[in-house]
Design a protein around this motif. Structure first.
Motif, mmCIF file in Angstrom:
data_model
loop_
_atom_site.group_PDB
_atom_site.id
_atom_site.type_symbol
_atom_site.label_atom_id
_atom_site.label_comp_id
_atom_site.label_asym_id
_atom_site.label_seq_id
_atom_site.Cartn_x
_atom_site.Cartn_y
_atom_site.Cartn_z
ATOM 1 N N ILE A 85 0.822 -1.200 0.000
ATOM 2 C CA ILE A 85 0.000 0.000 0.000
ATOM 3 C C ILE A 85 0.863 1.260 0.000
ATOM 4 C CG2 ILE A 85 -0.201 0.068 2.505
ATOM 5 C CD1 ILE A 85 -2.917 0.993 -0.036
ATOM 6 N N VAL A 86 2.002 1.222 0.706
ATOM 7 C CA VAL A 86 2.869 2.400 0.762
ATOM 8 C C VAL A 86 3.420 2.708 -0.625
ATOM 9 C CG1 VAL A 86 4.983 3.349 1.743
ATOM 10 C CG2 VAL A 86 3.456 1.972 3.164
ATOM 11 N N MET A 87 3.839 1.648 -1.331
ATOM 12 C CA MET A 87 4.374 1.855 -2.680
ATOM 13 C C MET A 87 3.290 2.408 -3.605
ATOM 14 S SD MET A 87 5.717 -0.973 -5.379
ATOM 15 C CE MET A 87 4.024 -1.482 -5.629
ATOM 16 N N LEU A 88 2.069 1.889 -3.481
ATOM 17 C CA LEU A 88 0.987 2.353 -4.340
ATOM 18 C C LEU A 88 0.648 3.814 -4.064
ATOM 19 C CD1 LEU A 88 -1.397 -0.749 -4.306
ATOM 20 C CD2 LEU A 88 0.339 -0.139 -5.969
ATOM 21 N N VAL A 89 0.725 4.214 -2.807
ATOM 22 C CA VAL A 89 0.425 5.603 -2.457
ATOM 23 C C VAL A 89 1.525 6.530 -2.958
ATOM 24 C CG1 VAL A 89 0.155 7.178 -0.511
ATOM 25 C CG2 VAL A 89 -1.004 4.982 -0.485
ATOM 26 N N MET A 90 2.766 6.062 -2.932
ATOM 27 C CA MET A 90 3.890 6.914 -3.321
ATOM 28 C C MET A 90 4.044 7.041 -4.833
ATOM 29 S SD MET A 90 5.153 8.113 -0.593
ATOM 30 C CE MET A 90 6.669 8.791 -1.249
ATOM 31 N N LEU A 91 3.576 6.056 -5.587
ATOM 32 C CA LEU A 91 3.799 6.064 -7.039
ATOM 33 C C LEU A 91 3.285 7.318 -7.734
ATOM 34 C CD1 LEU A 91 3.302 2.445 -8.448
ATOM 35 C CD2 LEU A 91 5.251 3.947 -8.720
ATOM 36 N N PRO A 92 2.057 7.801 -7.455
ATOM 37 C CA PRO A 92 1.598 9.013 -8.155
ATOM 38 C C PRO A 92 2.488 10.224 -7.910
ATOM 39 C CG PRO A 92 -0.237 7.886 -7.107
ATOM 40 C CD PRO A 92 1.010 7.237 -6.602
ATOM 41 N N PHE A 93 3.157 10.253 -6.760
ATOM 42 C CA PHE A 93 3.975 11.416 -6.427
ATOM 43 C C PHE A 93 5.409 11.278 -6.921
ATOM 44 C CE2 PHE A 93 0.586 11.166 -3.265
ATOM 45 C CZ PHE A 93 0.067 12.445 -3.323
ATOM 46 N N THR A 94 5.801 10.115 -7.316
ATOM 47 C CA THR A 94 7.185 9.883 -7.751
ATOM 48 C C THR A 94 7.304 9.607 -9.242
ATOM 49 O OG1 THR A 94 6.955 7.536 -7.160
ATOM 50 C CG2 THR A 94 7.889 9.000 -5.495
ATOM 51 N N THR A 95 6.152 9.478 -9.925
ATOM 52 C CA THR A 95 6.183 9.219 -11.366
ATOM 53 C C THR A 95 5.900 10.516 -12.114
ATOM 54 O OG1 THR A 95 5.356 6.978 -10.988
ATOM 55 C CG2 THR A 95 5.190 7.839 -13.225
ATOM 56 N N PRO A 96 6.789 10.959 -12.999
ATOM 57 C CA PRO A 96 6.527 12.199 -13.751
ATOM 58 C C PRO A 96 5.382 12.005 -14.735
ATOM 59 C CG PRO A 96 8.516 11.097 -14.555
ATOM 60 C CD PRO A 96 8.074 10.340 -13.343
ATOM 61 N N GLY A 97 4.655 13.094 -14.984
ATOM 62 C CA GLY A 97 3.545 13.019 -15.931
ATOM 63 C C GLY A 97 2.603 14.186 -15.759
ATOM 64 N N THR A 98 1.377 14.029 -16.198
ATOM 65 C CA THR A 98 0.374 15.089 -16.143
ATOM 66 C C THR A 98 -0.116 15.287 -14.704
ATOM 67 O OG1 THR A 98 -0.358 14.404 -18.342
ATOM 68 C CG2 THR A 98 -1.807 15.878 -17.101
ATOM 69 N N PRO A 99 0.039 16.504 -14.151
ATOM 70 C CA PRO A 99 -0.401 16.718 -12.761
ATOM 71 C C PRO A 99 -1.911 16.577 -12.618
ATOM 72 C CG PRO A 99 1.059 18.480 -13.519
ATOM 73 C CD PRO A 99 0.676 17.693 -14.734
ATOM 74 N N MET A 100 -2.321 15.936 -11.526
ATOM 75 C CA MET A 100 -3.753 15.780 -11.252
ATOM 76 C C MET A 100 -4.168 16.549 -10.014
ATOM 77 S SD MET A 100 -4.552 11.775 -12.015
ATOM 78 C CE MET A 100 -6.255 12.027 -11.562
ATOM 79 N N PHE A 101 -3.395 16.419 -8.941
ATOM 80 C CA PHE A 101 -3.668 17.138 -7.705
ATOM 81 C C PHE A 101 -2.364 17.223 -6.922
ATOM 82 C CE2 PHE A 101 -4.510 12.669 -7.031
ATOM 83 C CZ PHE A 101 -3.836 12.389 -5.861
#
Length: 265
Positions: A85-101
């Protein structure tokens, strides 16, 4: 460790006696083990969420053909999700791409969120299929199956001894802890507690070595020559071949559709 695979059964692969195996449990354990490994490798390589969901549905259908209790299975899957779960939560913040929030100034990307969802679905599909195909298979049966699949004998022996003696070490640990409590020991955050637990684990290691030597001598007295005799009677039947062909066909279809989707879009 046997609780990971289901309930205990006799040493022989096919259940005998009053308990009837589930539909999946009637197939050759070698086919089930190979199918579980192939499924895991293929699903991890999927790129699209839609097809990962298809794999998860396929795993759920397979589970419905076993005698796995739904509540216990979901608990095991939730325990696995707790590790990632920790890895899944961190992925959006560590993967470059289109900002969502953004949270506290850290931006979460759409690509990272989709990747986290994909990883979560793939992980649950693999675990569910593993639990389904290996359900009802005791650690001893699994060890014999791996041995017949030409896995390194040392690894097979190591797995079987580990399964056998984890509970023994656990019981020994509780005996030592009970002895400490009877002597008035109470765990606190001080040097005496740390020193006592150091003695505890040291004594546990010493007793484990002594037990290992006794077990080795007993095995030698019984003629142990580095391998265990295979006392079960595995027989590859026509229905096992049909199951393997059907399973491989589904896996190939899943991979082809995933690759075609990637190439097309």
């Amino acid at each position: 460790m046997s609780h990971l695979f289901g309930h205990d059964q006799p040493l022989t692969v096919q259940a005998r006696g009053g308990h009837s195996p589930s539909f999946v449990g009637t197939f050759d354990p070698r086919v089930r083990v190979v199918a579980a490994c192939v499924f895991a490798i293929v699903v991890v390589a999927l790129h699209q969420i839609e097809f990962a969901l298809g794999a998860l549905i396929f795993a759920a259908i397979t589970m419905s053909l076993t005698d796995l209790p739904l509540r216990v299975t979901l608990k095991r899957m939730a325990a696995m999700d707790g590790f990632i779960i920790v890895m899944l939560v961190m992925l959006p913040f560590t993967t470059p791409g289109t900002p969502m929030f953004s949270v506290l100034g850290a931006e979460a990307s759409k690509e990272g969120l989709m990747h986290a969802i994909l990883v979560g679905i793939r992980a649950n599909a693999v675990v569910l299929m593993m639990l389904s195909l290996l359900s009802g298979m005791t650690p001893v049966t699994l060890g014999h199956t791996l041995y017949r699949l030409k896995c390194p004998p040392v690894l097979v022996h190591l797995m079987m001894f580990t399964v056998r003696y984890i509970s023994v070490l656990h019981d020994e640990y509780h005996r030592l802890r009970m002895a400490m409590k009877l002597r008035g020991f109470k765990a606190r955050n001080n040097a005496h507690t740390y020193r006592s637990f150091g003695y505890l684990f040291g004594m546990l290691v010493v007793r484990s070595l002594e037990r290992a030597e006794r077990v080795l001598e007993a095995m030698k007295c019984r003629g142990f020559s580095g391998h265990f005799p295979m006392i079960d009677d595995l027989a590859f039947k026509r229905r096992d071949g049909a199951f393997a062909v059907f399973f491989v066909a589904l896996i190939i279809a899943l991979v082809l559709m995933d690759r075609m989707y990637v190439v097309a879009y």
